[in-house]
Design a protein around this motif. Structure first.
Motif, PDB file in Angstrom:
ATOM      1  N   VAL A  86       0.833  -1.211   0.000  1.00 12.09           N
ATOM      2  CA  VAL A  86       0.000   0.000   0.000  1.00 12.09           C
ATOM      3  C   VAL A  86       0.865   1.258   0.000  1.00 12.09           C
ATOM      4  O   VAL A  86       0.598   2.222  -0.723  1.00 12.09           O
ATOM      5  CB  VAL A  86      -0.957  -0.035   1.215  1.00 12.09           C
ATOM      6  N   ILE A  87       1.920   1.250   0.811  1.00 11.31           N
ATOM      7  CA  ILE A  87       2.849   2.388   0.834  1.00 11.31           C
ATOM      8  C   ILE A  87       3.520   2.557  -0.518  1.00 11.31           C
ATOM      9  O   ILE A  87       3.723   3.683  -1.003  1.00 11.31           O
ATOM     10  CB  ILE A  87       3.912   2.196   1.938  1.00 11.31           C
ATOM     11  N   GLU A  88       3.862   1.459  -1.159  1.00 12.45           N
ATOM     12  CA  GLU A  88       4.483   1.515  -2.489  1.00 12.45           C
ATOM     13  C   GLU A  88       3.573   2.223  -3.497  1.00 12.45           C
ATOM     14  O   GLU A  88       4.054   2.848  -4.435  1.00 12.45           O
ATOM     15  CB  GLU A  88       4.774   0.094  -2.984  1.00 12.45           C
ATOM     16  N   PRO A  93      -2.181   4.019   4.616  1.00 17.80           N
ATOM     17  CA  PRO A  93      -2.710   2.781   5.199  1.00 17.80           C
ATOM     18  C   PRO A  93      -3.553   3.074   6.445  1.00 17.80           C
ATOM     19  O   PRO A  93      -3.071   3.702   7.391  1.00 17.80           O
ATOM     20  CB  PRO A  93      -1.457   1.987   5.575  1.00 17.80           C
ATOM     21  N   LEU A  94      -4.796   2.606   6.421  1.00 18.21           N
ATOM     22  CA  LEU A  94      -5.681   2.699   7.577  1.00 18.21           C
ATOM     23  C   LEU A  94      -6.103   1.279   7.928  1.00 18.21           C
ATOM     24  O   LEU A  94      -6.876   0.652   7.206  1.00 18.21           O
ATOM     25  CB  LEU A  94      -6.898   3.573   7.267  1.00 18.21           C
ATOM     26  N   GLY A 105       2.496  -6.390  12.695  1.00 19.27           N
ATOM     27  CA  GLY A 105       2.521  -6.429  11.236  1.00 19.27           C
ATOM     28  C   GLY A 105       2.475  -5.053  10.606  1.00 19.27           C
ATOM     29  O   GLY A 105       3.181  -4.776   9.627  1.00 19.27           O
ATOM     30  N   THR A 106       1.632  -4.172  11.157  1.00 17.58           N
ATOM     31  CA  THR A 106       1.534  -2.823  10.599  1.00 17.58           C
ATOM     32  C   THR A 106       2.887  -2.130  10.609  1.00 17.58           C
ATOM     33  O   THR A 106       3.343  -1.603   9.582  1.00 17.58           O
ATOM     34  CB  THR A 106       0.518  -1.983  11.391  1.00 17.58           C
ATOM     35  N   LEU A 107       3.553  -2.136  11.747  1.00 19.50           N
ATOM     36  CA  LEU A 107       4.843  -1.435  11.867  1.00 19.50           C
ATOM     37  C   LEU A 107       5.922  -2.115  11.029  1.00 19.50           C
ATOM     38  O   LEU A 107       6.791  -1.436  10.468  1.00 19.50           O
ATOM     39  CB  LEU A 107       5.262  -1.345  13.326  1.00 19.50           C
ATOM     40  N   ALA A 108       5.851  -3.427  10.902  1.00 18.38           N
ATOM     41  CA  ALA A 108       6.828  -4.133  10.065  1.00 18.38           C
ATOM     42  C   ALA A 108       6.673  -3.747   8.597  1.00 18.38           C
ATOM     43  O   ALA A 108       7.652  -3.698   7.847  1.00 18.38           O
ATOM     44  CB  ALA A 108       6.678  -5.641  10.231  1.00 18.38           C
ATOM     45  N   GLY A 109       5.442  -3.484   8.172  1.00 18.20           N
ATOM     46  CA  GLY A 109       5.215  -3.071   6.804  1.00 18.20           C
ATOM     47  C   GLY A 109       5.546  -1.625   6.540  1.00 18.20           C
ATOM     48  O   GLY A 109       5.882  -1.236   5.411  1.00 18.20           O
TER      49      GLY A 109
END
Length: 301
Positions: A86-88, A93-94, A105-109
């Protein structure tokens, strides 16, 4: 106000703790009208659907004291990869939870897209336990520790790097239930914490503005908001698994979100621990959506 492409990611996770029902949180938040609310402000919302959580046996591995370690690791990895994608795409991201273990997982992504990511942890709990300090073995009490590189190697090394965030780039707001091991870690790592004592004494305006100044002083290049609905007083959010009386009020929370919106600092967010089974007529999900409205620029006039 800058209009965003918001990617909504549901994570129906209930394996980070033992109370059933929080896996229905993303559905409850959608039912409360999150897409319509954000689109009415002028943002484009892309609902990415839910991360698939494997149906696996609930287990407590005695040698690690991490409940459902394998299943949580697998789900966190899927979420991390989705957030990364999503960042790419240059989307915001919400993430909708699910229990607070999803923050692993959120922070890892997120973190491999930033040189110096900051985190605002809006929560009654510090979530800084490890397998050695956790009274329960519940991973939803560990995501912040995991993200600073402390905990089981399977969780710490998701996406093959660690830590995800520096301890000095974390601000915890609303803490009022902190375990002894977490207190020691907060002191050892120098983590910035505004307990309810500071919120009561200084007021939410000063607390949030001071947090913003603090993070800007750390030269962060992005700030993730991780908002646990139990950070708010259970009078307003009864549908949470670990309610703690004496929390932040509904109006104080709106004010916090409004000030964060004005700051322009927030680059990603997650709202977690909505449990419809424990709720009253979807009240907690309604609060979550209302706060998202303020965070994303909703105005009264």
């Amino acid at each position: 106000m800058h209009k965003l492409n918001i990617s909504l990611i549901g994570v129906p996770m209930d394996l980070g703790q033992t109370r059933r029902g929080v896996d229905m949180g993303p559905s409850a938040i959608r039912y409360a009208g999150v897409v319509e609310r954000l689109e009415a402000i002028g943002h484009k919302v892309i609902d990415e659907g839910d991360i698939q959580i494997g149906v696996s046996e609930r287990e407590l591995t005695e040698d690690t004291h991490f409940r459902n370690l394998t299943a949580v690791t697998e789900a966190s990895t899927k979420l991390a990869n989705k957030v990364h994608d999503v960042i790419e795409q240059h989307h915001f991201p919400l993430v909708l939870g699910g229990d607070h273990s999803i923050a692993i997982g959120t922070l890892a992504g997120l973190a491999d897209h930033y040189e110096n990511l900051g985190v605002i942890w809006y929560d009654a709990h510090a979530d800084l336990n490890t397998g050695d300090t956790s009274p329960s073995g519940n991973i939803h009490g560990m995501p912040l520790a995991v993200s600073i590189g402390l905990g089981h190697e399977k969780l710490v090394n998701i996406r093959d790097y660690a830590p995800k965030v520096k301890p000095e780039n974390i601000v915890i707001i609303g803490a009022r239930s902190v375990d002894p091991g977490e207190r020691e870690l907060i002191k050892e790592k120098g983590i910035k914490v505004y307990t309810m004592h500071e919120v009561d004494r200084e007021g939410m305006t000063d607390v949030i503005q001071d947090a913003i100044i603090y993070l800007k002083g750390r030269n962060v290049d992005g700030v993730h908001l991780s908002l646990d609905l139990d950070g708010i007083d259970p009078l307003y959010t009864p549908g949470v698994g670990t309610p703690v009386p004496g929390g932040i009020t509904y109006r104080e929370s709106h004010l916090a979100m409004e000030i964060l919106q004005d700051s322009g600092l927030i680059t990603s967010a997650e709202f977690v621990e909505v449990n419809p089974i424990l709720d009253e007529k979807n009240k907690t999900a309604d609060v979550a959506v209302a706060l998202m409205g303020s965070l994303f620029g909703e105005k009264l006039v």
